[in-house]
Write a protein that holds these residues in place. Structure first.
Motif, PDB file in Angstrom:
ATOM      1  N   ASN A 191      14.415  -4.962   2.588  1.00  0.00           N
ATOM      2  CA  ASN A 191      13.857  -3.648   2.997  1.00  0.00           C
ATOM      3  C   ASN A 191      14.138  -2.702   1.924  1.00  0.00           C
ATOM      4  O   ASN A 191      14.921  -2.624   1.162  1.00  0.00           O
ATOM      5  N   GLY A 192      13.177  -1.552   2.019  1.00  0.00           N
ATOM      6  CA  GLY A 192      13.003  -0.562   1.007  1.00  0.00           C
ATOM      7  C   GLY A 192      12.296  -0.823  -0.292  1.00  0.00           C
ATOM      8  O   GLY A 192      12.148  -0.030  -1.172  1.00  0.00           O
ATOM      9  N   THR A 193      11.794  -2.145  -0.399  1.00  0.00           N
ATOM     10  CA  THR A 193      11.183  -2.320  -1.611  1.00  0.00           C
ATOM     11  C   THR A 193       9.847  -1.888  -1.853  1.00  0.00           C
ATOM     12  O   THR A 193       9.239  -1.715  -2.788  1.00  0.00           O
ATOM     13  N   GLY A 194       9.139  -1.672  -0.606  1.00  0.00           N
ATOM     14  CA  GLY A 194       7.801  -1.125  -0.741  1.00  0.00           C
ATOM     15  C   GLY A 194       6.823  -1.948  -0.253  1.00  0.00           C
ATOM     16  O   GLY A 194       5.639  -1.765  -0.309  1.00  0.00           O
ATOM     17  N   LYS A 195       7.230  -2.788   0.922  1.00  0.00           N
ATOM     18  CA  LYS A 195       6.063  -3.709   1.342  1.00  0.00           C
ATOM     19  C   LYS A 195       5.135  -3.126   2.239  1.00  0.00           C
ATOM     20  O   LYS A 195       4.177  -3.249   2.118  1.00  0.00           O
ATOM     21  N   THR A 196       5.573  -2.217   3.147  1.00  0.00           N
ATOM     22  CA  THR A 196       4.732  -1.320   3.966  1.00  0.00           C
ATOM     23  C   THR A 196       3.456  -0.641   3.136  1.00  0.00           C
ATOM     24  O   THR A 196       2.483  -0.497   3.108  1.00  0.00           O
ATOM     25  N   THR A 197       4.234  -0.031   2.207  1.00  0.00           N
ATOM     26  CA  THR A 197       3.329   0.876   1.316  1.00  0.00           C
ATOM     27  C   THR A 197       2.337  -0.026   0.496  1.00  0.00           C
ATOM     28  O   THR A 197       1.173   0.439   0.263  1.00  0.00           O
ATOM     29  N   THR A 198       2.662  -1.074  -0.073  1.00  0.00           N
ATOM     30  CA  THR A 198       2.155  -2.126  -0.825  1.00  0.00           C
ATOM     31  C   THR A 198       0.930  -2.611   0.108  1.00  0.00           C
ATOM     32  O   THR A 198      -0.215  -2.644  -0.209  1.00  0.00           O
ATOM     33  N   ALA A 212       4.350  -6.769  11.608  1.00  0.00           N
ATOM     34  CA  ALA A 212       5.410  -7.871  11.878  1.00  0.00           C
ATOM     35  C   ALA A 212       6.847  -7.223  11.515  1.00  0.00           C
ATOM     36  O   ALA A 212       7.920  -8.007  11.645  1.00  0.00           O
ATOM     37  N   ASP A 213       6.859  -5.981  11.026  1.00  0.00           N
ATOM     38  CA  ASP A 213       8.226  -5.375  10.689  1.00  0.00           C
ATOM     39  C   ASP A 213       8.390  -4.786  12.139  1.00  0.00           C
ATOM     40  O   ASP A 213       8.250  -3.673  12.249  1.00  0.00           O
ATOM     41  N   THR A 214       9.272  -5.427  12.873  1.00  0.00           N
ATOM     42  CA  THR A 214       9.487  -4.913  14.334  1.00  0.00           C
ATOM     43  C   THR A 214      11.067  -4.411  14.391  1.00  0.00           C
ATOM     44  O   THR A 214      11.185  -4.011  15.600  1.00  0.00           O
ATOM     45  N   PHE A 215      11.738  -4.714  13.364  1.00  0.00           N
ATOM     46  CA  PHE A 215      12.917  -4.087  13.147  1.00  0.00           C
ATOM     47  C   PHE A 215      13.133  -2.603  13.291  1.00  0.00           C
ATOM     48  O   PHE A 215      14.017  -1.973  13.668  1.00  0.00           O
ATOM     49  N   ARG A 216      12.189  -2.176  12.106  1.00  0.00           N
ATOM     50  CA  ARG A 216      12.385  -0.686  12.079  1.00  0.00           C
ATOM     51  C   ARG A 216      10.883   0.156  12.654  1.00  0.00           C
ATOM     52  O   ARG A 216       9.779  -0.061  11.974  1.00  0.00           O
ATOM     53  N   ALA A 217      11.013   0.584  13.660  1.00  0.00           N
ATOM     54  CA  ALA A 217       9.894   1.149  14.551  1.00  0.00           C
ATOM     55  C   ALA A 217       9.088   2.225  13.595  1.00  0.00           C
ATOM     56  O   ALA A 217       7.821   2.062  13.660  1.00  0.00           O
ATOM     57  N   THR A 255       7.152  -3.252  -7.422  1.00  0.00           N
ATOM     58  CA  THR A 255       7.010  -1.735  -7.291  1.00  0.00           C
ATOM     59  C   THR A 255       7.825  -0.736  -8.202  1.00  0.00           C
ATOM     60  O   THR A 255       8.644  -1.299  -8.840  1.00  0.00           O
ATOM     61  N   LYS A 256       7.464   0.608  -8.094  1.00  0.00           N
ATOM     62  CA  LYS A 256       8.409   1.401  -8.536  1.00  0.00           C
ATOM     63  C   LYS A 256       8.679   1.197 -10.042  1.00  0.00           C
ATOM     64  O   LYS A 256       9.495   1.729 -10.606  1.00  0.00           O
ATOM     65  N   LEU A 257       7.630   0.723 -10.614  1.00  0.00           N
ATOM     66  CA  LEU A 257       7.563   0.698 -12.276  1.00  0.00           C
ATOM     67  C   LEU A 257       7.553   2.080 -12.967  1.00  0.00           C
ATOM     68  O   LEU A 257       8.056   2.113 -13.779  1.00  0.00           O
ATOM     69  N   ASP A 258       7.070   3.073 -12.052  1.00  0.00           N
ATOM     70  CA  ASP A 258       6.893   4.441 -12.467  1.00  0.00           C
ATOM     71  C   ASP A 258       8.526   5.133 -12.638  1.00  0.00           C
ATOM     72  O   ASP A 258       8.683   6.096 -13.189  1.00  0.00           O
ATOM     73  N   GLY A 259       9.432   4.293 -11.955  1.00  0.00           N
ATOM     74  CA  GLY A 259      10.821   5.075 -11.434  1.00  0.00           C
ATOM     75  C   GLY A 259      11.696   4.538 -12.389  1.00  0.00           C
ATOM     76  O   GLY A 259      13.029   4.537 -12.119  1.00  0.00           O
ATOM     77  N   GLY A 283       3.646   4.344  -8.441  1.00  0.00           N
ATOM     78  CA  GLY A 283       3.834   5.691  -7.550  1.00  0.00           C
ATOM     79  C   GLY A 283       3.774   5.597  -6.114  1.00  0.00           C
ATOM     80  O   GLY A 283       3.359   4.461  -5.430  1.00  0.00           O
ATOM     81  N   GLU A 284       3.924   6.365  -5.373  1.00  0.00           N
ATOM     82  CA  GLU A 284       4.083   6.584  -3.920  1.00  0.00           C
ATOM     83  C   GLU A 284       2.673   6.801  -3.662  1.00  0.00           C
ATOM     84  O   GLU A 284       2.404   6.804  -2.204  1.00  0.00           O
ATOM     85  N   GLY A 285       1.865   7.201  -4.096  1.00  0.00           N
ATOM     86  CA  GLY A 285       0.485   7.706  -3.830  1.00  0.00           C
ATOM     87  C   GLY A 285      -0.400   6.572  -3.397  1.00  0.00           C
ATOM     88  O   GLY A 285       0.016   5.488  -3.652  1.00  0.00           O
TER      89      GLY A 285
END
Ligand code: GTP
Length: 435
Positions: free
Chosen positions: A245-252, A272-277, A387-391, A415-417
């Protein structure tokens, strides 16, 4: 023995000693490498810091092909277990409640009027080539520590044992890992002596070649997200996106959908991420923005059944790709890995999974690597999205991830864009790191 003979013997010994001393000094001098900065022609501007200039767009390949094997390198870190599955940390948006006294309402309040649904305008994603230009300089944090220190050491002058130790330390601090660092330092030493490096430019070229070489792999980096044909029927490419969680799956997943839609592909997204609405809502927003269809289940629904429905819908609608965003954490006591394995098995009742993209957060370093090993063992990971190589100032993690997982890095998040996703190209990446 006459004194005359003694005189000649002593003379010969003295001459031999003198020759040995002079030869030794000359060899020692040659082994020291002195680098001098070249003169810059008057009026020529100082070169600006290099950015990430990936030449092309994100390479895509049709599904339905077997990925060639890419052997993993020696594992350097064996201790510790990753915090995945039911033991992973509480998601950032999990509800937090203290104990409070609340007054119960005496009469039913009038139901609030349903807000009018706001129409979301479908965005036109920029073409891949234009987007990549914008990602220049995003690796600046990594660059300042990694590239600048290395070039400073190599370009400073005589390379003695202390300098080599500093080079090794710089690589380790940048998260390259012990095995990769040793390999790179050895190759650098060999190249720098055999190529007789005399200027900072030559040293830079050697460094570029050695680092790029360490990132090369025979495994293709194209993301298998294009349709293929099975028994004369068009079959969408199925891409499973996994990670903690939090790695950036949905964003990617959303960013990749934009890339595909920009290339005229029709895409179905499976939430299929039904854990987090909120993850399903987030994916839905992405889908609406890019003009893709989304298939989602109820909160807490079986992720495998949502993934199954998404692929079914994709096949029926004749789309080009189905991207499935999976959970990094689950409701049930089943382990995350068992659940992921189930999602893949269930999906494959409909269509083969062509690409399993493991999303790793570059800022988590060694911990992310340990988690990735678990995923690799359970689901057959075919590509990494880092992900997050900018950070992070530790761009060196790319070397370690690829070497130790034996899976090519295919995409990098900078980036988050919505358009901050780039293809991974070793040469362009090293150029950006070196500045
Ligand atoms: N700086 C930066 N932030 C990113 C990048 N990719 C994703 N993020 C951010 O990371 C956070 C988590 O991203 P998500 O896509 O929600 O992560 P997830 O893996 O789907 O999370 P779960 O659904 O909880 O498993 C968000 O705030 C994203 O905007 C990136 O490449 N760079």
């Amino acid at each position: 023995m006459s004194s005359n003979l003694w005189f000649w013997i002593i003379l010969v010994v003295v001459i031999l000693l003198a020759i040995t001393l002079v030869t030794g000094l000359t060899v020692a001098r040659r082994r020291r490498i002195t680098l001098r900065a070249p003169e810059r022609p008057e009026g020529e501007p100082k070169p600006r810091g290099g950015g990430y200039r990936a030449d092309g767009g994100i390479a895509l390949a049709p599904g339905g092909q077997e990925a060639p094997p890419h052997p993993a390198g020696e594992r350097t870190e064996v201790d510790g277990q990753p915090g995945v599955g039911d033991d992973a940390s509480v998601p950032r948006d999990a509800p937090r409640r203290g104990i409070v006294d609340v007054k119960l309402p005496t009469e039913e309040p009038a139901p609030a009027a349903e807000p009018e649904p706001v129409a979301v305008a479908v965005e036109e994603p920029e073409p891949a080539a234009g987007r990549l230009e914008r990602l220049r300089g995003r690796l600046s944090k990594s660059r300042s520590v990694f590239g600048q220190s290395l070039l400073g050491l190599l370009g400073a002058g005589d390379l003695d044992e202390d300098s080599w130790q500093d080079i090794e330390d710089t690589l380790l601090v940048a998260d390259l890992g012990a095995a990769t660092t040793t390999e790179i330092v050895e190759r650098l030493r060999t190249e720098i002596t055999t190529r007789t490096v005399r200027s900072p430019e030559e040293a830079r070229q050697v460094l570029r070649d050695v680092l790029t070489g360490a990132l090369e792999t025979d495994a293709p980096r194209a993301v298998r997200a294009l349709p293929h044909t099975v028994d004369g029927q068009k079959q969408p490419a199925v891409v499973l996106v996994a990670g903690v969680n939090g790695t950036g799956k949905t964003t990617t997943t959303g960013k990749l959908a934009r890339v595909l839609v920009a290339q005229d592909s029709r895409v179905v997204l499976g939430a299929a991420d039904t854990f987090r609405a909120a993850a399903a809502d987030q994916l839905q927003t992405w889908a609406e923005r890019v003009g893709a269809e989304v298939v989602r289940g109820k909160e807490g629904a079986d992720p495998a059944s949502v993934a199954f429905d998404a692929v079914k819908r994709g096949v029926e609608a004749g789309v080009d790709a189905v991207l499935i965003d999976t959970a990094g954490r689950l409701h049930t006591k089943t382990g995350l890995m068992d659940e992921l394995g189930k999602v893949k098995r269930v999906v494959e009742k409909q269509a083969k999974v062509d690409e399993v993209l493991l999303v790793l957060d570059a800022t988590t370093g060694q911990n992310g690597l340990a988690q990735a090993r678990v995923f690799r063992e359970v689901i057959d990971v075919t590509g990494i999205a880092l992900t997050k190589l900018d950070g992070t100032a530790k761009g060196g993690i790319v070397f370690q991830v690829q070497r130790e997982l034996g899976v090519p890095v295919k995409l990098v998040g900078l980036g988050e864009g919505p358009d901050d996703l780039a293809p991974f190209e070793p040469g362009a990446f090293v150029d950006a790191l070196l500045g």
